[in-house]
Write a protein that holds these residues in place. Structure first.
Motif, PDB file in Angstrom:
ATOM      1  N   SER A  59       8.928  10.327  43.439  1.00  0.00           N
ATOM      2  CA  SER A  59       8.746  10.247  41.990  1.00  0.00           C
ATOM      3  C   SER A  59       9.986   9.610  41.386  1.00  0.00           C
ATOM      4  CB  SER A  59       8.580  11.647  41.401  1.00  0.00           C
ATOM      5  OG  SER A  59       7.449  12.271  41.946  1.00  0.00           O
ATOM      6  N   PRO A  61      12.277   9.443  37.632  1.00  0.00           N
ATOM      7  CA  PRO A  61      12.443  10.121  36.345  1.00  0.00           C
ATOM      8  C   PRO A  61      11.727   9.359  35.226  1.00  0.00           C
ATOM      9  CG  PRO A  61      14.571   9.785  37.429  1.00  0.00           C
ATOM     10  CD  PRO A  61      13.544   9.058  38.232  1.00  0.00           C
ATOM     11  N   ASN A  62      11.068  10.099  34.391  1.00  0.00           N
ATOM     12  CA  ASN A  62      10.375   9.547  33.216  1.00  0.00           C
ATOM     13  C   ASN A  62       9.276   8.549  33.560  1.00  0.00           C
ATOM     14  OD1 ASN A  62      12.152  11.021  31.483  1.00  0.00           O
ATOM     15  ND2 ASN A  62      13.693   9.464  31.899  1.00  0.00           N
ATOM     16  N   ARG A  63       8.738   8.635  34.768  1.00  0.00           N
ATOM     17  CA  ARG A  63       7.629   7.775  35.196  1.00  0.00           C
ATOM     18  C   ARG A  63       6.537   8.662  35.782  1.00  0.00           C
ATOM     19  NH1 ARG A  63      10.837   5.077  32.972  1.00  0.00           N
ATOM     20  NH2 ARG A  63      11.640   3.035  33.492  1.00  0.00           N
ATOM     21  N   ARG A  64       5.299   8.277  35.553  1.00  0.00           N
ATOM     22  CA  ARG A  64       4.167   9.017  36.113  1.00  0.00           C
ATOM     23  C   ARG A  64       3.795   8.440  37.463  1.00  0.00           C
ATOM     24  NH1 ARG A  64      -0.642   9.599  32.105  1.00  0.00           N
ATOM     25  NH2 ARG A  64      -1.237  10.979  33.793  1.00  0.00           N
TER      26      ARG A  64
END
Length: 91
Positions: A59, A61-64
């Motif tokens: 993952s 940060p701040n991303r889907r």
């Protein structure tokens, strides 16, 4: 290096170059699950849940969503192709 190692490296580099050219260094979404051979996002989600995705995913940060490096996908695809080719008797 032996012939099969040379063949693997050549194939890996070719796949990696194509992925970089057409997608970039990072795969995600439909391009990621399609490159890994999953028929749908749901199938990919199940593989993630079962921890059976064949490359390292992560993952951001701040991303889907989930991401993988093009080079990791290229390596896995080349490995699988070489394995399949050896099972087919080298054809």
């Amino acid at each position: 290096m032996n012939a099969s190692t040379d063949e693997f490296e050549q194939l890996r580099l070719q796949i990696e170059a194509e992925l970089y050219t057409h997608i970039g260094p990072l795969l995600f979404g439909e391009r990621l699950y399609s490159a890994l051979g999953y028929p749908s996002a749901d199938a990919f989600r199940q593989a993630v849940f079962r921890n059976s995705v064949p490359v390292e995913i992560f993952s951001l940060p701040n991303r889907r969503g989930r991401f993988a490096l093009s080079r990791d996908v290229a390596r896995w695809l080349a490995e699988e192709r070489i394995k399949a080719k050896s099972k087919e008797g080298g054809s």
